[in-house]
Design a protein around this motif. Sequence first.
Motif, PDB file in Angstrom:
ATOM      1  N   GLU B 104     -16.738  82.560  34.950  1.00  0.00           N
ATOM      2  CA  GLU B 104     -16.077  83.841  35.193  1.00  0.00           C
ATOM      3  C   GLU B 104     -14.832  83.876  34.295  1.00  0.00           C
ATOM      4  OE1 GLU B 104     -17.223  86.172  37.270  1.00  0.00           O
ATOM      5  OE2 GLU B 104     -15.521  87.519  37.033  1.00  0.00           O
ATOM      6  N   ALA B 105     -14.545  85.023  33.740  1.00  0.00           N
ATOM      7  CA  ALA B 105     -13.382  85.160  32.850  1.00  0.00           C
ATOM      8  C   ALA B 105     -12.416  86.184  33.428  1.00  0.00           C
ATOM      9  CB  ALA B 105     -13.839  85.581  31.463  1.00  0.00           C
ATOM     10  N   LYS B 106     -11.134  85.849  33.426  1.00  0.00           N
ATOM     11  CA  LYS B 106     -10.122  86.741  34.003  1.00  0.00           C
ATOM     12  C   LYS B 106      -8.869  86.746  33.137  1.00  0.00           C
ATOM     13  CE  LYS B 106     -12.133  87.755  37.984  1.00  0.00           C
ATOM     14  NZ  LYS B 106     -12.653  89.104  38.188  1.00  0.00           N
ATOM     15  N   GLU B 107      -8.199  87.886  33.130  1.00  0.00           N
ATOM     16  CA  GLU B 107      -6.913  87.994  32.449  1.00  0.00           C
ATOM     17  C   GLU B 107      -5.831  88.295  33.476  1.00  0.00           C
ATOM     18  OE1 GLU B 107      -6.628  89.770  28.329  1.00  0.00           O
ATOM     19  OE2 GLU B 107      -8.451  90.744  29.025  1.00  0.00           O
ATOM     20  N   THR B 108      -4.644  87.794  33.232  1.00  0.00           N
ATOM     21  CA  THR B 108      -3.523  88.150  34.102  1.00  0.00           C
ATOM     22  C   THR B 108      -2.278  88.366  33.249  1.00  0.00           C
ATOM     23  OG1 THR B 108      -2.151  87.488  35.984  1.00  0.00           O
ATOM     24  CG2 THR B 108      -2.858  85.716  34.526  1.00  0.00           C
ATOM     25  N   ARG B 109      -1.407  89.260  33.725  1.00  0.00           N
ATOM     26  CA  ARG B 109      -0.130  89.459  33.035  1.00  0.00           C
ATOM     27  C   ARG B 109       0.955  88.583  33.666  1.00  0.00           C
ATOM     28  NH1 ARG B 109       0.059  92.784  29.185  1.00  0.00           N
ATOM     29  NH2 ARG B 109       2.325  92.906  29.272  1.00  0.00           N
ATOM     30  N   PHE B 138     -17.146  76.976  35.502  1.00  0.00           N
ATOM     31  CA  PHE B 138     -15.710  76.958  35.242  1.00  0.00           C
ATOM     32  C   PHE B 138     -15.181  78.385  35.175  1.00  0.00           C
ATOM     33  CE2 PHE B 138     -18.180  76.689  31.352  1.00  0.00           C
ATOM     34  CZ  PHE B 138     -17.638  77.665  30.539  1.00  0.00           C
ATOM     35  N   ILE B 139     -13.854  78.492  35.046  1.00  0.00           N
ATOM     36  CA  ILE B 139     -13.268  79.814  34.806  1.00  0.00           C
ATOM     37  C   ILE B 139     -12.481  79.776  33.496  1.00  0.00           C
ATOM     38  CG2 ILE B 139     -13.145  80.539  37.229  1.00  0.00           C
ATOM     39  CD1 ILE B 139     -10.174  79.718  37.235  1.00  0.00           C
ATOM     40  N   VAL B 140     -12.469  80.916  32.830  1.00  0.00           N
ATOM     41  CA  VAL B 140     -11.650  81.094  31.637  1.00  0.00           C
ATOM     42  C   VAL B 140     -10.549  82.064  32.029  1.00  0.00           C
ATOM     43  CG1 VAL B 140     -11.595  81.814  29.221  1.00  0.00           C
ATOM     44  CG2 VAL B 140     -13.684  80.815  30.173  1.00  0.00           C
ATOM     45  N   VAL B 141      -9.300  81.636  31.918  1.00  0.00           N
ATOM     46  CA  VAL B 141      -8.183  82.492  32.332  1.00  0.00           C
ATOM     47  C   VAL B 141      -7.245  82.714  31.151  1.00  0.00           C
ATOM     48  CG1 VAL B 141      -6.167  82.685  33.830  1.00  0.00           C
ATOM     49  CG2 VAL B 141      -8.313  81.771  34.744  1.00  0.00           C
ATOM     50  N   VAL B 149      -4.797  80.762  26.695  1.00  0.00           N
ATOM     51  CA  VAL B 149      -6.095  80.795  27.374  1.00  0.00           C
ATOM     52  C   VAL B 149      -6.438  79.386  27.840  1.00  0.00           C
ATOM     53  CG1 VAL B 149      -8.545  81.392  27.183  1.00  0.00           C
ATOM     54  CG2 VAL B 149      -6.844  82.660  25.863  1.00  0.00           C
ATOM     55  N   PHE B 150      -6.862  79.288  29.079  1.00  0.00           N
ATOM     56  CA  PHE B 150      -7.213  77.986  29.644  1.00  0.00           C
ATOM     57  C   PHE B 150      -8.601  78.006  30.259  1.00  0.00           C
ATOM     58  CE2 PHE B 150      -2.602  78.040  29.779  1.00  0.00           C
ATOM     59  CZ  PHE B 150      -2.260  76.765  29.354  1.00  0.00           C
ATOM     60  N   ILE B 151      -9.203  76.826  30.284  1.00  0.00           N
ATOM     61  CA  ILE B 151     -10.439  76.632  31.043  1.00  0.00           C
ATOM     62  C   ILE B 151     -10.122  75.694  32.193  1.00  0.00           C
ATOM     63  CG2 ILE B 151     -12.623  75.345  30.981  1.00  0.00           C
ATOM     64  CD1 ILE B 151     -13.336  76.791  28.467  1.00  0.00           C
ATOM     65  N   LEU B 152     -10.588  76.086  33.371  1.00  0.00           N
ATOM     66  CA  LEU B 152     -10.382  75.271  34.564  1.00  0.00           C
ATOM     67  C   LEU B 152     -11.760  74.973  35.148  1.00  0.00           C
ATOM     68  CD1 LEU B 152      -7.536  74.567  35.622  1.00  0.00           C
ATOM     69  CD2 LEU B 152      -7.855  76.291  37.391  1.00  0.00           C
ATOM     70  N   ASP B 153     -12.044  73.707  35.321  1.00  0.00           N
ATOM     71  CA  ASP B 153     -13.330  73.324  35.898  1.00  0.00           C
ATOM     72  C   ASP B 153     -13.447  73.849  37.326  1.00  0.00           C
ATOM     73  OD1 ASP B 153     -15.822  71.727  35.539  1.00  0.00           O
ATOM     74  OD2 ASP B 153     -15.034  70.692  37.315  1.00  0.00           O
ATOM     75  N   PHE B 154     -14.682  74.092  37.765  1.00  0.00           N
ATOM     76  CA  PHE B 154     -14.887  74.612  39.115  1.00  0.00           C
ATOM     77  C   PHE B 154     -14.251  73.721  40.179  1.00  0.00           C
ATOM     78  CE2 PHE B 154     -17.334  74.550  43.076  1.00  0.00           C
ATOM     79  CZ  PHE B 154     -17.024  75.815  43.524  1.00  0.00           C
ATOM     80  N   SER B 155     -14.316  72.398  39.990  1.00  0.00           N
ATOM     81  CA  SER B 155     -13.763  71.474  40.991  1.00  0.00           C
ATOM     82  C   SER B 155     -12.277  71.733  41.245  1.00  0.00           C
ATOM     83  CB  SER B 155     -13.984  70.024  40.549  1.00  0.00           C
ATOM     84  OG  SER B 155     -13.357  69.802  39.294  1.00  0.00           O
ATOM     85  N   VAL B 156     -11.537  72.057  40.182  1.00  0.00           N
ATOM     86  CA  VAL B 156     -10.108  72.347  40.335  1.00  0.00           C
ATOM     87  C   VAL B 156      -9.918  73.702  41.026  1.00  0.00           C
ATOM     88  CG1 VAL B 156      -7.902  72.591  39.144  1.00  0.00           C
ATOM     89  CG2 VAL B 156      -9.644  71.032  38.230  1.00  0.00           C
ATOM     90  N   LEU B 157     -10.686  74.691  40.570  1.00  0.00           N
ATOM     91  CA  LEU B 157     -10.601  76.011  41.201  1.00  0.00           C
ATOM     92  C   LEU B 157     -10.893  75.906  42.685  1.00  0.00           C
ATOM     93  CD1 LEU B 157     -10.517  79.148  41.216  1.00  0.00           C
ATOM     94  CD2 LEU B 157     -12.957  79.113  40.640  1.00  0.00           C
ATOM     95  N   LYS B 158     -11.927  75.160  43.020  1.00  0.00           N
ATOM     96  CA  LYS B 158     -12.364  75.015  44.418  1.00  0.00           C
ATOM     97  C   LYS B 158     -11.242  74.419  45.279  1.00  0.00           C
ATOM     98  CE  LYS B 158     -15.507  74.314  47.793  1.00  0.00           C
ATOM     99  NZ  LYS B 158     -15.366  75.271  48.884  1.00  0.00           N
ATOM    100  N   LYS B 159     -10.575  73.410  44.737  1.00  0.00           N
ATOM    101  CA  LYS B 159      -9.486  72.757  45.463  1.00  0.00           C
ATOM    102  C   LYS B 159      -8.384  73.779  45.782  1.00  0.00           C
ATOM    103  CE  LYS B 159      -6.322  69.985  43.750  1.00  0.00           C
ATOM    104  NZ  LYS B 159      -5.761  68.983  42.803  1.00  0.00           N
ATOM    105  N   TRP B 160      -8.037  74.575  44.784  1.00  0.00           N
ATOM    106  CA  TRP B 160      -6.986  75.568  44.975  1.00  0.00           C
ATOM    107  C   TRP B 160      -7.446  76.732  45.846  1.00  0.00           C
ATOM    108  CZ3 TRP B 160      -1.895  75.289  44.195  1.00  0.00           C
ATOM    109  CH2 TRP B 160      -1.451  74.143  43.521  1.00  0.00           C
ATOM    110  N   TRP B 161      -8.701  77.089  45.721  1.00  0.00           N
ATOM    111  CA  TRP B 161      -9.263  78.149  46.566  1.00  0.00           C
ATOM    112  C   TRP B 161      -9.172  77.754  48.043  1.00  0.00           C
ATOM    113  CZ3 TRP B 161     -10.718  83.071  45.927  1.00  0.00           C
ATOM    114  CH2 TRP B 161     -11.464  83.683  46.927  1.00  0.00           C
ATOM    115  N   ASP B 162      -9.578  76.518  48.326  1.00  0.00           N
ATOM    116  CA  ASP B 162      -9.619  76.064  49.722  1.00  0.00           C
ATOM    117  C   ASP B 162      -8.224  75.960  50.346  1.00  0.00           C
ATOM    118  OD1 ASP B 162     -12.341  75.989  49.647  1.00  0.00           O
ATOM    119  OD2 ASP B 162     -12.505  73.821  49.378  1.00  0.00           O
ATOM    120  N   GLN B 163      -7.238  75.494  49.553  1.00  0.00           N
ATOM    121  CA  GLN B 163      -5.913  75.283  50.130  1.00  0.00           C
ATOM    122  C   GLN B 163      -5.237  76.584  50.561  1.00  0.00           C
ATOM    123  OE1 GLN B 163      -2.568  76.038  48.701  1.00  0.00           O
ATOM    124  NE2 GLN B 163      -3.740  77.341  47.282  1.00  0.00           N
ATOM    125  N   GLN B 164      -5.666  77.732  50.031  1.00  0.00           N
ATOM    126  CA  GLN B 164      -5.018  79.005  50.392  1.00  0.00           C
ATOM    127  C   GLN B 164      -5.205  79.343  51.866  1.00  0.00           C
ATOM    128  OE1 GLN B 164      -6.695  82.786  48.846  1.00  0.00           O
ATOM    129  NE2 GLN B 164      -8.524  81.631  48.299  1.00  0.00           N
TER     130      GLN B 164
END
Lengths: 208, 208
Positions: B104-109, B138-141, B149-164
Motif C-alpha cells: 500500500e502506498a500513502k503520502e502525508t504532509r 510492506f507500505i511505501v510512505v 520516501v520510506f518502506i516499512l515492512d508489514f511486521s513493523v506496521l503491524k506492531k504499531w497498528w496493534d499498539q494504538q
Amino acid sequence: MTIRYPNGQPYLVNDDKKTKKNQPKKKKTGYSNRGMTLEEDLNQTNDYYLLRKIAVIHKKPIPIQVVNVDYPSRSAAKITEAYYKKASTTDYNGIYNGYYIDFEAKETRNKTSFPLKNFHDHQLSHMEACVDQGGICFIVVRFSTLDKVFILDFSVLKKWWDQQFEKNGKKSIPYSVFEKDGYELQYSLAPRLPYLSIVDKLIVNRDL
Amino acid sequence: MTIRYPNGQPYLVNDDKKTKKNQPKKKKTGYSNRGMTLEEDLNQTNDYYLLRKIAVIHKKPIPIQVVNVDYPSRSAAKITEAYYKKASTTDYNGIYNGYYIDFEAKETRNKTSFPLKNFHDHQLSHMEACVDQGGICFIVVRFSTLDKVFILDFSVLKKWWDQQFEKNGKKSIPYSVFEKDGYELQYSLAPRLPYLSIVDKLIVNRDL
C-alpha cells in the motif's frame, strides 16, 4: 394438539415424520447449475479459501475511467460520468502457499468450442510475463449450456492463441481440447469450485 | 545572415554556442520533488520493471459501485451514477522473481509522524493473510513536505497498528521509526523509485 416450535413449525415426533414418505420425492440435485454465475461461484470459493487461511485470492475491481464527480453536501461523492476501460491484466490474482496465482474466468454458451475473442492481447502478454516470473497462470472456462467447467493452463491457451494468426488458424479452442488438455472442475458444496486442487496439479506439472 | 532550422530556430555554429556561458546557470536538481504524486512515481517504476521483465506489479483499479448505466446508441456505455467503495485489499500487488508482492502506498504532509488512520482494518488483515501465505508485504510512505520516501515492512506496521489499541497507545507512527526500522527509498532517473532493491532486503531479512 400439535406442539409447535417458536417459529410456528409443528414439532414432529417420530410418528409424524413417517408421513414424509408420502411426500413427493425431492429431485436429486448435484451442486452445479444453481443459476449462479461463474464469477459468483469463484468469489464464494475465494471467500472460503480466505476464511480457512488456504489462499488469498481476489477479483480485481472493474477498471473505470471517472470523468465527473459531484460532491453533494453531507453525502458521499457521487460519480456522474464514467466509462468502462479495457482491462490490461486478468480478473483474479493472489497468493496460495507461496505461489503467485493469476487467472481469467470466462463463460460461454457455445457447446463445441471457446472463441478466442474472449481474450485480448494485453491479457495474454500479462499472463506470459507472470509465468516468466514464476507465477501460476490459467483460465477457468464454463460452458454454461453443458454445465461443465474446465481449467486450462496458460501454456495450452498460449499455443491456441498463437495458432489463430497462422494460415487457416482456428478462431476458437475446440471443446475436445478442454477435455483432453484441460482439467474438469467438479462443483462441490464448499467450496463451490475447488479450483486449488487443480492448481496443485498445475504446480506439480510445472515443477516436473 | 542567420541560418535557421526548418523550425525557425537559428543554427548556432560553435562561436554562437559560447554565448551560452553568459546564460544563467541551471539550478542543479536531483530526481526528487518534481511535482509527481507517489502514485505516478510508482506507476512509472512499475512500467519500467514490466518493460525490462524484472517484475509484474500493477496498481489495482479503484473499486467503484456502479448504480446506473446509460447506453446511448452507437457509443460506449456511460455510467451515470456510481460511488467509491472502500478498498478491501491493498493498492498494489504482483510477482517479482517468484515472490508474491503486496503493498500500500500513502503520502502525508505531516513532518513528525504518520497517522495510522490512513489504513483500515481490512487492509491490515489482508496483508497479514498474505504474509501467512509467504508473500512480501510492506507500505511505501512519502513524507511530501520533507520529500522523503520510506518502506516499512508489514511486521513493523503491524506492531504499531496493534499498539494504538492499548492504553495510551499512539495514533501515529513517529518519523524516527521510519528512519530507524524502515528503509529510505532514493529517487533515481529510471526507475523513479527503485523499490525492488529494498524488497530484496526484506526478502533476505525474512529468510534469515
